[in-house]
Design an enzyme around this catalytic site. Structure first.
Site: not given
Length: 856
Positions: A600, A604, A641, A751, A804
């Site tokens: 983050h 990103h 972020d 995102d 995942q």
């Protein structure tokens, strides 16, 4: 427990009177009534009206488990005591009263004053005239002296009857005292009833009877102040013989006299029934004289005892208020806990069905910022138990709004019959099912010049019958006094919360400022020069592609690409952005991402902005959005972020970080937005300076909602509505709520867009995410001493592929399917997601077979 302070003041309800021995429990109040039983009220023996005394420990047994006990009640103080709260010369509310208390004046002689009832009988001993009369007078003085020092009203009344029995020798005696409620309505209530010779105090005071004023024989004597000597009760039209028929007792003669105080006011009525000896069992004139003479003195003694009792009652009332103040001021940190204690106390004390406290909104004249509601059945719940869900739509806030605006209390006996308010007649059925009686009072601040809340009580419950009663003046006075303490408590708690939030915010700000600094002017000038001359095209940078990867770009190229996105979206031209401000802002945003955070970070944020750029341009959504929306989305993606610490909201909350004190939910997302505002408002970074005030407010609101939308918890709450609208072809572009939903979904789609990238890129990004998560897991073990979840546990890295797959199925697939349904040009996102699912599925199967370990 709520209202624990009442525990030391509870007393058991008296047991029901025995049904054996009917003569001892006769309801002689009917002998004083000529009407049907409704003219007088026989209260159950379990209820003791106007009994202000707490039973002594010797007379109260511990209730068995589950036995109901009655706590202190406001009805115990329902008599004309001094007002709790008065207005001073300036109109402010105060607990101090200038009114002087009535005192009994000293007199040289009480004989012959207005205390002797009846015409011609006022001499007491004066009418005797003989030796036997002198003996009678001496005996009378002895009896008076015997009772002159008594201060307990009930014990005094019993003593008086023992003396009267020596004087006139009747079969039964009863004594009724004049009572007044807080509205100054008079009535008669028995302190002793049906006393026979040899009866003990406990036997005589086990029942409580209330009579209406000026009804029946006793009521007539009380109202007129004149005695009645009735030889044959059945010949008097005011006598009710029905009780005699029930009990089998024969009432013959009745002698009923008023008891007066030093001001010649009737304070009680004494009644003797059935003379034991004499002609025809009738009371003589001498009986009446002796009875009257003795009551002349007894009235003064009784008045003194009542004054003492009143002072004791007021002292007890003051203790209740002090206990409430202590209860409220012991909690100054949490408004909800404070209001729960206050509401619980009010409900228990006032016997109301529900209590609602409205907290005013400082920013709006016609709304409340919060509402606290408590039902009577919640009184037994533990204080820190979760709040019971209530239907806020069932709470009528209009009365609270009226009281807030008028700053005056509101007492409605029956809302269904009150025509002052339009909402009562608009929906009468709904209102009547919820509220009948209502009492509402403003809660003022410490200076009492501003309403900071409103307390609303509904449906006062009768302790005996359980029916709904109207709130009286006594209830108004208590609630008004309680509201003063509550106002101080609310104000102090709000000030404490404000200071605490300010300190937490200061701590966070200092931490941020110590770590970050705005981009250097030299760096900004270099970027500006480069941007003006050689900003690469979107095609050469590849930022139009959904498969874009930033791994081959340098940090400088990412900033140039960011400027290219703003230029190609026409944001620089449409909003007259200065290149200097834009370059400074981009560099400041980049600098305010922490470099040590594995995932983050600035990269990103840049990738999220690139995905939004691709959706708007290549996905062809820009034409459906306004320029302000496009501007807000691009700023939000780059800032969503900011100052991320490499830990999630759960860790922030559990570690008691100062940020957790600032926001109750979406902690980091709120912080990201605040940080975004700080940069936008700092000198040299004001890229929104050309917007009008309305445009500026609208843009900031959209940025805030877009950044908060990146909290997956909020995404899960809102996505169902969006999916349903698109599935049923009900999405309307002109509907602002629908557009807000779309912007939120676009933020989430960008995102998490790493899941749509080509497999090598996706796998590399997953390794960065896992590194950050594992670092948080190590912190949880080291600093919080807890076992991290599988997602954060580096020892469970072999579960990453299967997690995942679960993430794609639960979060990603339906979102990208919906966007592809809205625009077929967005389908590459869905295709990339589905392809990566196949890779993760294969890898998960290999992990299960032990062929690989996690991402390797």
């Amino acid at each position: 427990m709520v209202n624990a302070w009442f525990a030391e003041r509870v007393h058991s309800i008296q047991p029901s009177a025995s049904k054996e021995n009917p003569p001892q429990q006769r309801a002689h109040q009917s002998s004083a009534d000529s009407t049907a039983p409704s003219a007088s009220t026989i209260l159950p023996p379990t209820v003791s009206l106007l009994d202000s005394r707490c039973p002594s420990p010797a007379t109260v047994s511990s209730p068995a488990p589950g036995t109901p006990t009655r706590k202190i009640s406001a009805s115990e103080f329902d008599r004309p005591l001094r007002p709790i709260v008065v207005k001073d010369s300036e109109g402010s509310l105060t607990f101090l009263s200038d009114a002087d208390r009535d005192t009994v004046p000293l007199r040289g002689s009480v004989m012959g004053e207005g205390g002797v009832s009846g015409g011609g009988n006022g001499g007491g001993c004066a009418g005797t005239g003989s030796g036997s009369g002198g003996d009678r007078c001496a005996r009378l003085l002895e009896l008076v002296k015997d009772v002159s020092s008594h201060l307990d009203v009930t014990a005094l009344c019993h003593k008086i009857f023992l003396h009267i029995n020596e004087l006139i020798a009747a079969d039964r005696y009863s004594l009724f005292l004049v009572g007044e409620d807080s509205c100054n309505r008079k009535f008669l209530v028995s302190r002793l009833f049906d006393v026979a010779e040899g009866s003990t105090l406990e036997e005589s005071s086990s029942s409580c009877i209330r009579l209406e004023w000026n009804k029946g024989i006793v009521g007539h004597v009380a109202a007129t102040g004149q005695p009645l000597n009735i030889r044959n009760a059945y010949e008097d039209p005011r006598f009710n013989a029905e009780v005699d028929l029930i009990t089998g007792y024969k009432t013959q003669s009745i002698l009923c006299l008023p008891i007066k105080n030093h001001r010649d006011e009737v304070v009680g009525v004494a009644q003797a029934i059935n003379k034991k000896c004499g002609e025809d069992g009738a009371f003589t004139d001498q009986d009446e004289k002796d009875f009257s003479a003795y009551l002349a003195f007894s009235g003064i003694v009784l008045h003194n005892a009542q004054l003492y009792e009143t002072s004791q009652l007021e002292n007890r009332r003051n203790q209740v208020l002090l206990d409430l103040a202590s209860l409220i001021f012991e909690e100054q940190q949490c408004l909800e806990v404070l209001l729960r204690k206050f509401a619980g106390t009010i409900l228990s004390f006032m016997q109301a069905q529900a209590c609602t406290v409205f907290i005013t909104d400082e920013d709006s004249m016609n709304s409340f910022s919060s509402v606290f509601h408590m039902e009577n059945e919640e009184l037994g719940e533990v204080l820190d138990a979760p709040k019971r869900d209530c239907d806020v739509s069932q709470i009528n806030y209009m009365y609270g709004q009226y009281v807030k605006n008028t700053m005056q209390p509101l007492n409605i006996a029956d809302v269904t019959k009150d025509q002052r308010f339009p909402w009562t007649s608009e929906n009468p059925d709904h209102t009547s099912n919820q509220i009948k009686s209502l009492l509402c009072t403003p809660i003022r601040n410490g200076k009492k010049d501003k309403v900071i809340g409103v307390c609303q009580l509904v449906n006062k419950m009768d302790e005996a019958s359980g029916s709904v009663r109207a709130f009286n003046r006594n209830d108004e006075q208590f609630l008004e006094a309680f509201a003063i303490f509550c106002g101080l408590g609310i104000q102090n708690t709000q000030m404490y919360e404000t200071v605490e939030r300010a300190m937490a915010k200061q701590e966070v700000t200092l931490e941020v400022l110590s770590y970050h600094a705005s981009a250097a002017e030299e760096e900004s000038r270099e970027l500006q020069v480069t941007a003006v001359t050689t900003v690469p095209s979107a095609q050469s940078l590849g930022i139009l592609d959904f498969s874009f990867s930033d791994f081959d770009l340098s940090d400088t190229e990412t900033t140039l690409a960011t400027i290219r996105m703003f230029v190609d979206l026409n944001l620089v031209q449409n909003f007259q952005m200065k290149y200097t401000s834009l370059c400074q802002w981009v560099l400041s945003v980049k600098k305010n991402y922490r470099k040590h955070v594995a995932y983050h970070n600035w990269r990103h944020a840049f990738n999220t902005a690139q995905s939004m750029f691709a959706l708007l341009k290549s996905g062809r959504l820009q034409n459906n959005l306004s320029d302000l929306e496009v501007l807000a989305l691009m700023i939000a993606t780059l800032s969503h972020d900011l100052d991320h610490r490499g830990v999630n909201n759960s860790y922030i909350q559990r570690s008691d970080h100062p940020l957790a004190q600032l926001y109750c939910h979406s902690t980091m997302e709120h912080h990201h937005f605040d940080h975004c505002l700080m940069i936008l408002n700092s000198p040299g970074n004001q890229i929104l300076s050309s917007l009008s005030l309305d445009e500026y407010k609208a843009t900031l609101k959209m940025i805030e909602r877009a950044i908060l939308a990146t909290d997956l918890a909020l995404y899960m709450k809102r996505r169902g509505e969006f999916f349903e609208l698109t599935k049923n072809s009900q999405f309307v572009w002109e509907d602002e709520h629908h557009r807000d939903l779309l912007r939120s979904m676009l933020m989430t789609a960008c995102d998490i867009s790493a899941i749509t990238k080509p497999w090598p890129v996706q796998k590399r990004i997953a390794e960065l995410v896992a590194t950050e998560f594992f670092e948080q897991g190590d912190k949880e073990r080291r600093e919080l001493n807890i076992e991290p979840s599988d997602l954060m546990n580096r020892e469970k890295r072999d579960k990453i592929p299967s997690m995942q797959v679960s993430f794609i199925d639960a979060i990603c697939t339906q979102l990208y399917e919906t966007l592809a349904g809205m625009s077929e040009y967005c389908s590459p996102l869905l295709e990339g997601c589905q392809t990566n699912r196949q890779h993760w599925k294969r890898l998960a199967e290999e992990c299960e077979k032990g062929l690989v370990n996690g991402l390797v």
